[in-house]
Write a protein that holds these residues in place. Structure first.
Motif, PDB file in Angstrom:
ATOM      1  N   ASP A  68       0.845  -0.932  -0.226  1.00  0.00           N
ATOM      2  CA  ASP A  68       0.494  -0.071  -0.005  1.00  0.00           C
ATOM      3  C   ASP A  68       1.024   1.554  -0.032  1.00  0.00           C
TER       4      ASP A  68
ATOM      5  N   GLY B 198      -4.229  -4.727  -3.795  1.00  0.00           N
ATOM      6  CA  GLY B 198      -5.065  -3.619  -3.950  1.00  0.00           C
ATOM      7  C   GLY B 198      -4.580  -2.216  -4.439  1.00  0.00           C
ATOM      8  N   HIS B 199      -4.637  -1.822  -6.123  1.00  0.00           N
ATOM      9  CA  HIS B 199      -3.804  -0.643  -6.204  1.00  0.00           C
ATOM     10  C   HIS B 199      -4.687   0.640  -6.909  1.00  0.00           C
TER      11      HIS B 199
ATOM     12  N   ARG C 250      -5.827   0.469   8.245  1.00  0.00           N
ATOM     13  CA  ARG C 250      -4.044   0.130   8.540  1.00  0.00           C
ATOM     14  C   ARG C 250      -3.287   0.814  10.013  1.00  0.00           C
TER      15      ARG C 250
END
Ligand code: GDP
Ligand code: IMO
Ligand code: MG
Length: 423
Positions: free
Chosen positions: A13, A40-41, A304
């Motif tokens: 990330d 996940g971009h 996060r």
């Protein structure tokens, strides 16, 4: 001709998607070589937000070829969902711009079941996986029990192999007391997916070598980050693939001597999703970023974990990946701070060390050694030239370069494509 690998220098990330999107303009082919839809971009382009999981971020550009390489584990149902979502956002996806390696491995519904069951069994030692079946799919590959995508072009063989795996895995699920995978429904949906995806499946290694011969530029889009690497990361709190630069070669069939450049992407601070040691973790920074609506996972939506920039980790990542250049993202995340800390070394059992120790237990026992920098206290998001950055922000980046041994080439001051500055 120039072939570039983009890797994450932290725990994923870092903003790889955004940097790959930026670099795609001068690229012909964008390649994913490892991981699966655990990635996940996020890319913000033309005011629209796109989240890519399996498809290389280059798909957002017209006339670029995107390749899912042999090192990837591919969930066909997940991929079809992703294709449908992107098409709904106006992105064209055809065999003319998306190729899938015939030797990539399939992630099947039983892999997801196993992933969840294993996590539940680990209890408070859980890894905090994305639940996408990644670990079990790579385990089957290494165990030589996996199904490769080429089977999607051979429906009869695929059906036979799939029924065999479902019978065996359902026997295990019954023992574990876990819900069984419905056989007929799974066979039907997987065969339908196979039909839809078959036109994309080919020998991508041959394609890539022909592209190189024709003078095309390749860009390898890293997934996850250096410290999630199965060999070099904070084992066992890692993913199940080689996320570092070498993985781009084994995961695509493009040899190391054809690689010209490695760009390591890192945030101006640090984040991590999932369990495992995190020396510079800091709740106040986490609260600040979460209150700004930032740092929620693109794949699972989890908040996060956040902390200060850890130069020990980034320095080691620069070495390990052979990074020529840094792309530092999210510098604007630090805009409001009076003072900013950088971790320059660790103290482990009274000794100062300058590299991450090799066990998760030792890393967890490390105390950060910080140096403090004055914050610039200015909104950076509108800055379009590196030269216009406040002196304090430039000083922070200069110190980072000294500490990690690589130059900053690109800098992010916001999520949009235009908010990328060339240093
Ligand atoms: P990836 O997995 O490495 O591609 O990174 P993610 O997309 O999962 O997470 C990075 C997050 O930071 C995304 O929400 C991006 O839109 C965002 N982002 C990337 N670069 C910047 C930046 O320079 N500034 C800000 N504010 N956001 C950024
Ligand atoms: P991108 O490409 C951040 C983490 C999970 C978990 C560990 C193992 O977007 O940077 P897995 O499902 O792979 O078995 O989970 O790895 N993880 C990521 N964290 N970014 C990612 O990808 C990740 N992919 C996996 O959270 O800690
Ligand atoms: Mg991500």
């Amino acid at each position: 001709m120039s072939n570039t690998i983009v890797v994450g220098a932290q725990w994923g990330d870092e903003g790889k998607g955004k940097i790959v999107d930026y670099l795609t303009e001068k690229t012909d082919v964008v390649v994913r070589a490892a991981g699966g839809n655990n990635a996940g971009h996020t890319v913000i382009s033309g005011g629209q937000k796109y989240v890519l999981h399996l498809i290389p971020s280059g798909i957002l550009w017209k006339d670029k070829m995107c390749v899912i390489g042999n090192g990837v584990v591919m969930d066909p149902l997940g991929l079809l969902e992703e294709i449908a979502k992107l098409r709904g956002q106006g992105v064209s996806i055809t065999p003319e711009n998306l190729l899938i390696s015939e030797t990539a491995h399939l992630v099947m519904p039983y892999h997801k079941g196993l992933d969840k069951a294993r996590e539940a069994k680990r209890g408070d030692k859980k890894i905090g996986t994305t639940g996408r079946g990644i670990g079990p799919a790579y385990a089957d590959k290494v165990e030589r029990d996996g199904l490769r995508t080429i089977l999607m072009t051979q429906p009869e063989v695929l059906e036979e192999e799939l029924r065999d795996r479902l019978a065996r895995h359902n026997a295990t699920f019954a023992e574990l007391g876990v819900d069984l995978v419905p056989v007929e429904e799974t066979v039907k949906t997987v065969l339908e997916a196979a039909k839809a995806l078959a036109p994309h499946i080919t020998n991508t290694t041959v394609y890539l070598h022909e592209a190189i011969k024709a003078g095309k530029n390749l860009l390898f889009e890293g997934a996850q980050g250096t410290y999630l690497d199965i060999d070099h990361g904070t084992y066992p709190f890692v993913t199940s693939s080689n996320t570092t630069a070498g993985g781009a070669c084994t995961g695509s069939g493009v040899p190391p001597r054809m690689i010209d450049k490695v760009v390591a992407v890192g945030k101006a601070y640090t984040t991590r999703v999932g369990s495992g040691p995190f020396v510079t973790e800091n709740e106040e920074i986490g609260d600040m970023l979460h209150n700004m609506g930032r740092e929620f996972g693109a794949t699972t939506g989890r908040a996060r974990r956040c902390g200060w920039l850890d130069a020990v980790l980034v320095r080691y990542a620069v070495m390990l990946n052979g990074a020529d250049e840094l792309a530092i993202t999210n510098l604007d995340g630090l805009d409001g701070l009076e003072t900013i800390q950088i971790c320059t070394a660790y103290k482990l059992r009274g000794k100062t060390i300058h590299y991450p120790p090799s066990t998760a237990a030792d890393l967890a026992a490390c105390e950060p050694v910080y140096e403090t920098h004055q914050g610039w206290k200015q909104d950076l998001s509108g800055i379009t030239n590196f030269a216009d950055l406040p002196d304090l922000a430039k000083a922070y980046l200069k110190r980072l370069e000294e500490l990690v041994g690589a130059k900053v080439g690109l800098l992010g001051v916001g999520p949009a494509r235009e908010q990328t500055l060339v240093a």
